[in-house]
Design a protein around this motif. Structure first.
Motif, short mmCIF file in Angstrom:
data_model
loop_
_atom_site.label_atom_id
_atom_site.label_comp_id
_atom_site.label_asym_id
_atom_site.label_seq_id
_atom_site.Cartn_x
_atom_site.Cartn_y
_atom_site.Cartn_z
N PHE B 49 -21.58 44.50 23.98
CA PHE B 49 -20.97 44.43 22.65
C PHE B 49 -20.43 43.03 22.39
O PHE B 49 -20.74 42.39 21.38
N PHE B 50 -19.66 42.50 23.36
CA PHE B 50 -19.06 41.19 23.14
C PHE B 50 -20.10 40.07 23.20
O PHE B 50 -19.95 39.05 22.54
N PHE B 51 -21.15 40.29 24.01
CA PHE B 51 -22.21 39.28 24.04
C PHE B 51 -22.81 39.09 22.65
O PHE B 51 -23.05 37.97 22.21
N PHE B 52 -23.05 40.21 21.95
CA PHE B 52 -23.67 40.05 20.65
C PHE B 52 -22.69 39.52 19.60
O PHE B 52 -23.09 38.84 18.66
N ILE B 53 -21.39 39.78 19.78
CA ILE B 53 -20.41 39.13 18.90
C ILE B 53 -20.42 37.62 19.14
O ILE B 53 -20.54 36.81 18.20
N GLY B 54 -20.35 37.24 20.40
CA GLY B 54 -20.40 35.81 20.74
C GLY B 54 -21.71 35.19 20.28
O GLY B 54 -21.74 34.05 19.81
N GLY B 55 -22.79 35.96 20.41
CA GLY B 55 -24.10 35.46 19.99
C GLY B 55 -24.16 35.25 18.48
O GLY B 55 -24.75 34.26 18.01
N ALA B 56 -23.53 36.16 17.73
CA ALA B 56 -23.51 35.99 16.27
C ALA B 56 -22.78 34.71 15.90
O ALA B 56 -23.21 33.96 15.01
N MET B 57 -21.69 34.42 16.63
CA MET B 57 -20.96 33.17 16.40
C MET B 57 -21.86 31.97 16.69
O MET B 57 -21.88 30.99 15.94
N ALA B 58 -22.62 32.07 17.79
CA ALA B 58 -23.53 30.97 18.13
C ALA B 58 -24.55 30.78 17.02
O ALA B 58 -24.88 29.64 16.66
N GLY B 59 -25.03 31.90 16.47
CA GLY B 59 -25.98 31.81 15.37
C GLY B 59 -25.38 31.07 14.18
O GLY B 59 -26.03 30.20 13.58
N LEU B 60 -24.12 31.38 13.87
CA LEU B 60 -23.45 30.69 12.75
C LEU B 60 -23.32 29.19 13.04
O LEU B 60 -23.53 28.36 12.16
N ILE B 61 -22.98 28.87 14.28
CA ILE B 61 -22.83 27.45 14.64
C ILE B 61 -24.15 26.73 14.42
O ILE B 61 -24.20 25.66 13.79
N ARG B 62 -25.24 27.33 14.92
CA ARG B 62 -26.54 26.66 14.80
C ARG B 62 -26.99 26.58 13.35
O ARG B 62 -27.63 25.61 12.96
#
Lengths: 359, 553
Positions: B49-62
């Motif tokens: 769950f937290f991996f995909f939250i962190g991943g969504a943040m990474a997506g926003l950064i990129r």
């Protein structure tokens, strides 16, 4: 290609115009840094190549279809020693080379021209000794070593000029220095690289490296009229520093003439070399630096003097080469600015105050 | 001779009637469980769950970095997003990733025990993790925090008005979760090994977890203290780090990196354990130089504690301490090099097959080698001056943490999926996912090395236009990488119901965990196993198969 899709063509043109893959080599340090970089790239390619070669070769040669039954092997001390010692030697070369480069980058030559930089959220304030003040810009002559004395008035910042391959943290409460010598005329990026809050990415500026002639012209045109030392002199008088630091027979404070660079004996018996950081710290935390022979009566000036003011004071004290200057300050108290360079040098200074030792 | 219950193999396999999954039913039986396997599953769900939250943040950064100006996100939002990405990924995903999930599931079984030494502390550790996770989610919901995951003072203590205290306390709580996991592993490995399971018969997975546990137990308290000091400085102004009160802001850097550098090894060492198991199994060979690999884990743990100041070369530490820390940094690179070459040599004269875990392990080898070698760039003092605080750093630690650790995690999840769930993942699509992840990863992070050498600073919401081309490559790669991570989520979920039934030992691996049924019984072993063979003894496995009549347990 432009006849296929003009839009795509424009896009490509724009891209390639702005496409960079290697930064300009614009300082005397840069070729040394790049040499180490290419060495490191080379050993990385060799190391990665070795691993890739082993994995690919074994994967082809010993895949199940080729080698249905594995041969048990415990290990090999000789082989393991080999791939311990070879990387170790390579890493030690990187260590020594990196250390040499580090000392080259962080050891300023004695004849460097000093520039003060104060970082704050979110700008760089540059103070030239000649009285030129800049924000988010730094004008420098090429082929001359420049030393930057850095401090921050709030959070950590980092003063980075990629084209010169130098970077140093600006830290609240202490001076850090870096130096460089530009070799190419041009305008280069100046970045804050330490995350410093909301507008961190706007704490950028430019370094303008100019020929010495252009620099002289710029410096003459950009000066505010008062050098840092002159500002410091006014501050010195207005804060009343000279009421104690006046070298009179009953002076409560040490004589400051020629104090910069001297070895000062402290109450604890130890000796301290007087430099920018020491001067700044004694103004802010005088009780932490009690000079032998004087009562600890100096009040703190914490909160009364800005970082720029401290730089002015330091710059003033640094240039106090005779008692005459202090007397001038007392007499003039900033009524008429005096050219610091024109100080009469023949004036005899009184005997050194106790606690100061000539270097 | 062996007392281990074996099942017939995959072709005729059926799911066992009783296992840890179906012994008890209901939410309560999960939330109050003491079973290390169930806690591992709870952890796996929460970190995913937290991996995909962190991943969504990474997506926003990129997405933001696709164009030079800060147009998609305002600078303030961008800062909050990369802070959230860092905190979530480091403290809520990477630190617990392998140890709390795969390690929790396997350490007791690998040493031949029924459970960890302290099952209730193990459950408490998960609850602390959940509390920390909820605190972080609250921080995000109530406006976020923009300190960066490094909580640098005096920025964090005096100059921000976001939820620094709550975020700091959340990390503090998460730290205790990790301390408890480490403590449990150390005691279990010392005290609960089955008869005959000597230290040098332990799988290398256990060795690397042991090394990581020591780091967790000794390092995390320092982070906890540091964050408490930050909170106290922020709330009541104690002035430990504040120069105007006589404090030293560099002290924070020392304390923070004293934990956070070893934390890198907390993250990577368990992953290295996974790689040892996987490479051995799919090349049908004992890991080349078992002792060297085992001791290199311990060496990394020991040296890892004495390199922290290499994060501070440009901050004005004394030249002599910089020299010492640079030298030690070079030394800590050596055990990693030994491991890489020993894994490569394990393939020699093996009988290699290329199932998904092996592909991920190969990905690990390549990416971790790049990550490790670029670490040498940064350990080299003069080079570090130019490279630190730029995208070179970002690329370097993503190669180690994502290219290394996440590859290892996915390798481990695929490898032990049949043991955890009793079912196989679909082989074809998972191989595709492994390849997509590898390609996407290179495309995302390799351009960042070039950006770093160009001088692009990290944590910039806007950047000069000449950096755009490389940033576009990086963002394009990130979208490929996103697909690579979503695929396993989908097909692994699918396989829970539709996957082929795995059987006890689908890979014909030698570990104790493969000699029991899949999924295992709650008590793991019907009888305490007596270990008479070395780790990775494939001849023992062959002889056992020949001499034994399979029985269903």
């Amino acid at each position: 290609m432009h006849f296929i899709s003009p839009v795509l063509w424009q896009f490509l043109i724009k891209w390639l115009t702005y496409f960079a893959i290697f930064p300009p080599e614009a300082s005397s340090i840069a070729p040394y840094a790049d040499a180490l970089y290419f060495f490191l790239v080379a050993i990385s390619v060799v190391g990665l190549g070795a691993v890739a070669f082993l994995v690919v070769t074994f994967s082809i040669r010993y895949r199940k279809e080729m080698n249905p039954v594995a041969t048990p092997i415990e290990g090999s001390t000789l082989l393991e020693a080999t791939w311990t010692i070879i990387p170790l030697i390579l890493f030690m070369i990187c260590f020594v080379w990196g250390a040499l480069l580090y000392f080259r980058i962080y050891s300023p030559p004695p004849n460097a021209m000093n520039v003060y930089v104060v970082g704050k959220q979110w700008m760089w304030k540059v103070e030239h000794p000649g009285g030129q003040h800049e924000i988010n810009a730094l004008h420098i002559p090429i082929n001359r070593p420049i030393q930057v004395t850095l401090i921050s008035q709030d959070v950590f910042h980092s003063f980075s000029i990629p084209a010169f391959r130098v970077k140093r943290e600006a830290i609240p409460g202490r001076y850090n220095t870096e130096w460089f010598e530009a070799t190419q005329v041009g305008t280069y990026h100046l970045f804050c690289t330490q995350y410093c809050g909301t507008l961190h990415s706007q704490m950028i500026g430019e370094v303008v490296a100019m020929t010495p002639e252009d620099y002289e012209a710029w410096a003459a045109g950009a000066t505010s009229g008062n050098s840092l030392a002159q500002n410091g002199e006014r501050l010195f008088a207005s804060l009343g520093c000279n009421s104690c630091h006046n070298s009179g027979p009953n002076a409560h404070g040490p004589n400051l003439a020629n104090v910069y660079g001297s070895h000062l004996q402290m109450k604890s018996g130890s000796f301290v070399t007087v430099d920018d950081a020491f001067l700044r710290d004694t103004i802010l935390n005088p009780t932490m630096h009690e000079v032998a022979g004087y009562a600890p009566i100096m009040p703190t000036y914490q909160g009364q003097v800005s970082e720029e003011g401290l730089i002015d004071l330091v710059e003033y004290i640094r240039r106090l080469d005779s008692q005459y200057r202090i007397d001038q300050t007392i007499n003039n108290s900033a009524a008429q600015p005096i050219q610091t360079g024109a100080t009469p040098t023949g004036t005899s200074s009184p005997a050194l105050a106790p606690g100061t030792v000539k270097p | 001779m062996s007392t281990i219950v074996t099942l017939p193999d995959q072709s005729t396999a059926t799911l066992p009637k009783v296992s840890y999954l179906n012994k008890e039913y209901g939410l309560k039986s999960w939330l109050l469980t003491g079973d290390h396997k169930r806690i591992a599953v709870l952890y796996m769900i929460s970190i995913t769950f937290f991996f995909f939250i962190g991943g969504a943040m990474a997506g926003l950064i990129r997405l933001e970095l696709l164009t030079p100006p800060s147009d998609l996100l305002a600078a303030d939002t961008y800062n909050k997003v990369f802070t959230a990405h860092g905190i979530v990924m480091v403290f809520l995903f990477l630190v617990p990733s392998v140890p709390a999930t795969i390690g929790n599931f396997l350490i007791p079984i690998m040493v031949g025990a029924k459970d960890l030494a302290f099952p209730k502390i193990n459950l408490l550790s998960w609850y602390l993790y959940v509390v920390a996770g909820i605190m972080i989610l609250c921080v995000l919901a109530f406006g976020g925090v923009d300190t960066g995951w490094t909580f640098t003072t005096p920025l964090s203590t005096h100059y921000l008005n976001t939820h620094v205290v709550a975020a700091g306390l959340a990390v503090f709580v998460a730290g205790f979760s990790s301390i408890f996991t480490g403590l449990n592993f150390i005691v279990t490995i010392h005290r609960m090994r089955a008869p005959g399971m000597t230290w040098f018969r332990l799988p290398l997975f256990v060795w690397s977890h042991y090394a990581a546990s020591i780091l967790m137990v000794l390092g995390t308290p320092v982070l906890a203290i540091t964050l408490v000091l930050v909170v106290l400085e922020r709330t009541i102004g104690i002035g430990v780090f504040d120069p105007t009160k006589g404090g030293d802001p560099l002290l924070f850097q020392h304390l923070f990196w004293f934990y956070s550098h070893p934390a890198v090894y907390i993250m990577i060492l368990p992953g290295m354990g996974v790689i040892s198991e996987v490479i051995s199994t799919f090349s049908r060979k004992r890991v080349f130089g078992y002792t060297a690999v085992a001791f290199s884990s311990v060496a990394i743990a020991v040296f890892g504690f004495f390199v922290w100041a290499h994060h501070m070369f440009v901050m004005g530490i004394s030249s002599y301490s910089a020299l010492v820390f640079s030298l030690l940094t070079m030394l800590v690179a050596v055990p990693s090099a030994i491991k890489i070459f020993n894994w490569s040599a394990t393939l020699y004269k093996g009988s290699i097959t290329f199932e998904t875990p092996m592909l991920y392990a190969f990905g690990f080898l390549g990416l971790f080698t790049i990550g490790g070698l670029t670490g040498v760039f940064l350990g080299s003092m003069g080079m570090d001056i130019h490279l630190t605080e730029t995208y070179f750093i970002v690329a370097h630690f993503h190669f180690v943490m994502v290219g290394g650790m996440l590859m290892a995690y996915l390798s481990g999840v695929h490898f032990w999926w049949p043991k955890i769930t009793g079912r196989m993942y679909p082989e074809g699509v998972s191989k595709l996912a492994a390849v997509i992840t590898f390609v996407g990863f290179i495309l995302t992070f390799f351009p960042q090395f070039l950006l770093g050498y160009l001088g692009m600073p990290r944590r910039y919401a806007a950047y000069p236009p000449e950096f755009q081309v490389l940033n576009v490559f990086s963002s394009a790669g990130a979208s490929v990488l996103g697909v690579g991570y979503l695929l396993p989520l989908l097909y692994l979920t699918w396989s829970l119901k539709y996957g082929k039934i795995a059987g006890a030992n689908p890979w014909q691996a030698t570990g104790l965990e493969w000699q029991i049924q899949s999924p295992p019984l709650t008590e793991n072993f019907v009888e305490t196993p007596i270990v008479t063979h070395e780790a990775y003894d494939y001849e023992w496995l062959e002889s056992k198969k020949g001499s034994e009549v399979p029985t269903v347990g």
